[in-house]
Scaffold this active site. Structure first.
Site, PDB file in Angstrom:
ATOM      1  N   ASN A 178       4.287  -6.108  -3.860  1.00 14.13           N
ATOM      2  CA  ASN A 178       4.790  -4.824  -4.342  1.00 14.13           C
ATOM      3  C   ASN A 178       5.755  -4.201  -3.332  1.00 14.13           C
ATOM      4  OD1 ASN A 178       5.119  -2.346  -5.594  1.00 14.13           O
ATOM      5  ND2 ASN A 178       3.112  -1.579  -5.058  1.00 14.13           N
ATOM      6  N   CYS A 179       5.263  -3.389  -2.399  1.00 15.35           N
ATOM      7  CA  CYS A 179       6.124  -2.661  -1.466  1.00 15.35           C
ATOM      8  C   CYS A 179       5.772  -3.026  -0.031  1.00 15.35           C
ATOM      9  CB  CYS A 179       6.012  -1.165  -1.703  1.00 15.35           C
ATOM     10  SG  CYS A 179       4.312  -0.567  -1.807  1.00 15.35           S
ATOM     11  N   MET A 231       5.549   3.282   2.344  1.00 13.01           N
ATOM     12  CA  MET A 231       6.343   2.152   1.853  1.00 13.01           C
ATOM     13  C   MET A 231       7.136   2.583   0.620  1.00 13.01           C
ATOM     14  SD  MET A 231       3.487  -0.878   2.295  1.00 13.01           S
ATOM     15  CE  MET A 231       2.154   0.047   1.523  1.00 13.01           C
ATOM     16  N   CYS A 275       8.335   4.964  -1.793  1.00 16.45           N
ATOM     17  CA  CYS A 275       8.108   6.344  -2.225  1.00 16.45           C
ATOM     18  C   CYS A 275       6.943   6.999  -1.510  1.00 16.45           C
ATOM     19  CB  CYS A 275       7.868   6.363  -3.735  1.00 16.45           C
ATOM     20  SG  CYS A 275       7.335   7.964  -4.375  1.00 16.45           S
ATOM     21  N   SER A 313       3.436   4.945  -1.147  1.00 19.75           N
ATOM     22  CA  SER A 313       2.328   4.036  -0.863  1.00 19.75           C
ATOM     23  C   SER A 313       2.120   3.909   0.645  1.00 19.75           C
ATOM     24  CB  SER A 313       2.620   2.657  -1.466  1.00 19.75           C
ATOM     25  OG  SER A 313       1.513   1.800  -1.296  1.00 19.75           O
ATOM     26  N   ASN A 353       1.931  -4.067   0.368  1.00 21.06           N
ATOM     27  CA  ASN A 353       0.970  -3.791  -0.704  1.00 21.06           C
ATOM     28  C   ASN A 353       1.139  -4.857  -1.787  1.00 21.06           C
ATOM     29  OD1 ASN A 353       0.632  -2.320  -3.599  1.00 21.06           O
ATOM     30  ND2 ASN A 353      -0.836  -1.464  -2.148  1.00 21.06           N
ATOM     31  N   TYR A 382      -4.638   5.716  -4.386  1.00 20.23           N
ATOM     32  CA  TYR A 382      -3.186   5.951  -4.464  1.00 20.23           C
ATOM     33  C   TYR A 382      -2.872   6.971  -5.549  1.00 20.23           C
ATOM     34  CZ  TYR A 382       1.668   4.475  -5.675  1.00 20.23           C
ATOM     35  OH  TYR A 382       3.011   4.403  -5.968  1.00 20.23           O
ATOM     36  N   GLU A 398       6.130   7.394 -13.748  1.00 22.34           N
ATOM     37  CA  GLU A 398       7.440   7.767 -14.296  1.00 22.34           C
ATOM     38  C   GLU A 398       7.391   7.690 -15.817  1.00 22.34           C
ATOM     39  OE1 GLU A 398      12.178   6.596 -14.222  1.00 22.34           O
ATOM     40  OE2 GLU A 398      10.939   5.987 -12.555  1.00 22.34           O
ATOM     41  N   GLY A 454       8.524  11.916  -6.576  1.00 23.82           N
ATOM     42  CA  GLY A 454       8.468  11.428  -5.203  1.00 23.82           C
ATOM     43  C   GLY A 454       9.802  10.874  -4.754  1.00 23.82           C
TER      44      GLY A 454
END
Length: 729
Positions: A172-173, A398, A400, A402, A421, A556, A561, A699
């Site tokens: 992910n990030c 990370m 935005c 996380s 993540n 989290y 969105e 965010g």
């Protein structure tokens, strides 16, 4: 005679269709076209079955095939049979993704046009990413995820994020270990990149790393300007050497030039190089297009105390100053007008030597405040509060929001850069509440069931990555962004023990608490009490799973969105319209106080701080501001308050420009027959393609040109300011 089609509808028998099909088969078979054979077969069928009331399409196809064989038209028969098999396959196995693909490529779908506020769905590059995503979602639904997870996802009980990437072995990030990559070299597209010999080169290499990382994962990424700061002095020394050589070439005596004058020239040239380097980062990030169909989702972290020494800290301050200056300026749109770009996202860390008037670096905080009011950036992390929450550490989120948990390496030193993540699954808290009917015992029973569904989906995401070889993304796993693994080596060692994280997301705490208690969680009474209990219970689940599996689960605060609309729609479908709970087109993000509640900025930040401490895997608070450019001292008071109370917060304002008439104040959202549309109050322009409208999506910034769905627009429309509107007319 009637012909029964496959959909059971009836049509009149038409022998011309038979002869036409045979002629096509002749063309694709032997290539020798014999119209008489085709006509004869059609006539024979009409005559032989004239006494029949009906024939099915399948019967006719079998009869045609047999007659072609009997007339020694074997190649035609083979072609006819092949065509028939293909059509049968197409009819009986209609692809589950055909409709989605057609809607995407048509450009007429509200869903695709508003799916992501940072992706332009009209571009071929974005459509290609979406097409791959459609395939991945289809595979995920058919065989990667079990039926109960798919159903829960479809019904809006939970949301499995990023299904459009689940089929691939992607994370992910992340926090890029830029320091390692710049200091020790890296490899980009099979090309060795050695340690840069100047600041400007380091900036160029950094942007190439950012692009490569963005194309190798699906979430956001962050880098620290502190990792570029050492290259400022490298350039300084290089410039000093070059200037000495120039003086020598001119035949001048070095001693004839005052050291002070010499240093002034060096710093002047260095300033130009820094300006160009930061500009490279700004414009490369804004203009790069990754394989994800958008500019890199990148955050620049600006933390003075990350510097290794005072010289480096002062150089880092110069970089921060230049970044803030260029962020304030913005980038030019197609008309040549400076506007607010969506990226990079910038985070400025508040610390003891930049938060008080008279502090050495107070001037940077003043610049940050002005920039926030004009360009919605930077956001703010409090070193003080983050150290309280993160065992004495301060580090970037990370992308935005996380946030990694604290992890220590083999030398017992905390490590953050190079970690990542692996995915998010979000639970709809309002659905748990409504499903319980308001019964507290039933609420907690359903809570256990729903969180376990999330847990099961998260384990699938994690298991999907196990066994992945470092070769799938060399920039990440082999060349320093995350690790320095060997070719062919498994990444499994990085998936356990807390090095990487899995995120249990939550949404709609406000609506959940409202239904269960009759109060929102900002009442500082029974609503707040129940809300904190829910947050603690979510954390307890993460702790339980972490202890059992040696995988770092973390709570989290989901941004939501497009999913905010999906959750809201599903709640209405299941439970009807309930005032204060399901009567809007969106549900509230994470622990946020609902956007429509009138509350003072300081009270909002103070109350939300209690919940932020229970969201260790990522969260961000915000306040909504009118145009405060004429009252920066008030903005600075908010920033000081953030420093003392909130780990991570941001200030929202508006940044608009109408290309039709030049209007550069707020462009309004108006309600037209139940649909929210943007309209320039000056000229009435409604074409978002000719308007530059930037808003805080959740965010991070997004643009109206790329689109928000009606749920997110509803949230934006309903936001009330938390500071007095002191804008001078």
């Amino acid at each position: 005679m009637k012909v029964i089609k496959r959909d059971c509808s009836e049509v009149d028998f038409d022998k011309a269709k038979i002869s036409s099909a045979i002629l096509k088969a002749m063309k694709n078979g032997s290539g020798i076209i014999k119209p008489k054979v085709a006509e004869d077969i059609a006539n024979e069928i009409e005559t032989e079955y004239a006494d029949k009331d009906e024939l099915s399409v399948s019967d006719i196809e079998t009869i045609v095939f047999d007659k072609l064989i009997s007339k020694k038209q074997r190649l035609t028969a083979k072609a006819y049979e092949g065509y028939r098999s293909i059509r049968e396959f197409q009819r009986e196995n209609e692809n589950t993704i055909d409709t989605e693909i057609t809607e995407l490529l048509s450009g007429e779908s509200d869903y695709w046009n508003n799916e992501n506020s940072n992706k332009n769905p009209r571009l071929n590059t974005t459509q290609r990413d979406y097409l791959a995503g459609i395939v991945s979602k289809d595979a995920s639904r058919r065989y990667i995820l079990p039926p109960e997870i798919v159903q829960a996802h479809d019904d809006g009980l939970i949301h499995v994020h990023d299904l459009d990437y689940l089929i691939q072995y992607m994370n992910n990030c992340c926090l890029i270990n830029l320091e390692d990559m710049l200091q020790n070299g890296t490899v980009i597209s099979e090309t060795m990149i050695e340690k840069p010999h100047s600041f400007s080169t380091a900036c160029t290499v950094a942007t190439q790393i950012i692009a490569q990382v963005a194309s190798s994962q699906y979430g956001g990424q962050s880098i620290s300007l502190a990792h570029l700061a050492p290259f400022v002095d490298i350039s300084r020394q290089k410039i000093r050497k070059e200037l000495n050589e120039e003086i020598s070439l001119l035949g001048c005596a070095r001693g004839a030039i005052l050291e002070e004058d010499f240093d002034t020239v060096v710093e002047k040239r260095l300033k130009k190089e820094i300006e160009k380097g930061i500009q490279t980062i700004q414009y490369q990030i804004t203009t790069l297009m990754t394989t994800n169909g958008q500019a890199p989702f990148i955050t620049l972290f600006m933390y003075l105390n990350e510097a290794h020494n005072q010289r480096e800290k002062d150089d880092l301050a110069i970089l921060i100053e230049e970044e803030l200056r260029q962020s304030y300026l913005g980038v030019k749109n197609e008309e040549g007008v400076y506007i607010t770009p969506a990226f990079p996202k910038v985070i400025y860390v508040l610390q003891e030597d930049n938060i008080h008037e008279g502090d050495k670096y107070w001037y940077l905080t003043e610049m940050a405040a002005k920039c926030s009011m004009k360009r919605l950036t930077p956001d703010y992390i409090s070193e003080k509060v983050m150290k309280e929450m993160k065992d004495g550490n301060c580090y970037p989120v990370m992308g935005c929001r996380s946030a990694l948990t604290v992890w220590h390496d083999e030398n017992d030193k905390p490590k953050f850069y190079g970690r990542f993540n692996t995915g998010v699954v979000t639970v709809s808290l309002p659905d748990i509440a409504l499903s319980s009917g308001g019964d507290v015992d039933e609420f907690w029973r359903i809570f256990d069931e729903r969180t376990e569904l999330c847990h099961k989906a998260l384990k699938i995401r994690h298991k999907r990555l196990r066994g992945t070889k470092s070769d799938v993304a060399p920039i990440l796993w082999q060349h320093g962004a995350f690790a320095r693994l060997k070719k062919g080596e498994s990444i499994d060692q990085l998936l356990f023990g807390g090095y990487s994280t899995l995120s249990l997301g939550y949404a709609g705490l406000a609506e959940c608490v409202k239904y269960m208690t009759g109060h929102y969680h900002c009442d500082e009474g029974i609503g707040e009490k129940f809300g904190l209990e829910v947050m603690q219970a979510l954390n307890d689940k993460c702790s339980q799973w972490r202890a059992e599996e040696n995988i770092d689960y973390s709570l989290y605060g989901t941004p939501l969105e497009a999913t905010t609309e999906k959750f809201a729609k599903k709640l209405k479908e299941r439970f009807g319209v309930i005032k204060g709970v399901t009567n809007r087109t969106y549900i509230t993000n994470s622990y946020h106080i609902p956007v429509f509640i009138n509350i003072d900025a300081f009270e909002k930040l103070r109350i939300e701080a209690k919940f932020q401490r229970l969201s260790p895997g990522g969260s961000i608070s915000y306040i909504e501001c009118p145009n405060m450019e004429n009252n920066i001292p008030a903005v600075l008071e908010v920033i000081k308050f953030i420093y003392n109370n909130n780990m991570y917060a941001e200030l929202n304002t508006k940044s608009d420009y109408c290309q039709k008439c030049g209007w550069d104040k707020e462009i309004k959202l108006i309600d037209e027959d139940g649909k929210l549309v943007w309209e320039c109050p000056n000229c009435g322009n409604r074409d978002v393609r000719t308007m530059d409208i930037t808003r805080r999506t959740c965010g991070y910034k997004g643009t109206a040109r790329n689109g928000w769905n009606q749920g997110r627009l509803g949230d934006i429309h309903d936001r009330v300011p938390h500071l007095d509107d002191i804008e001078e007319e």
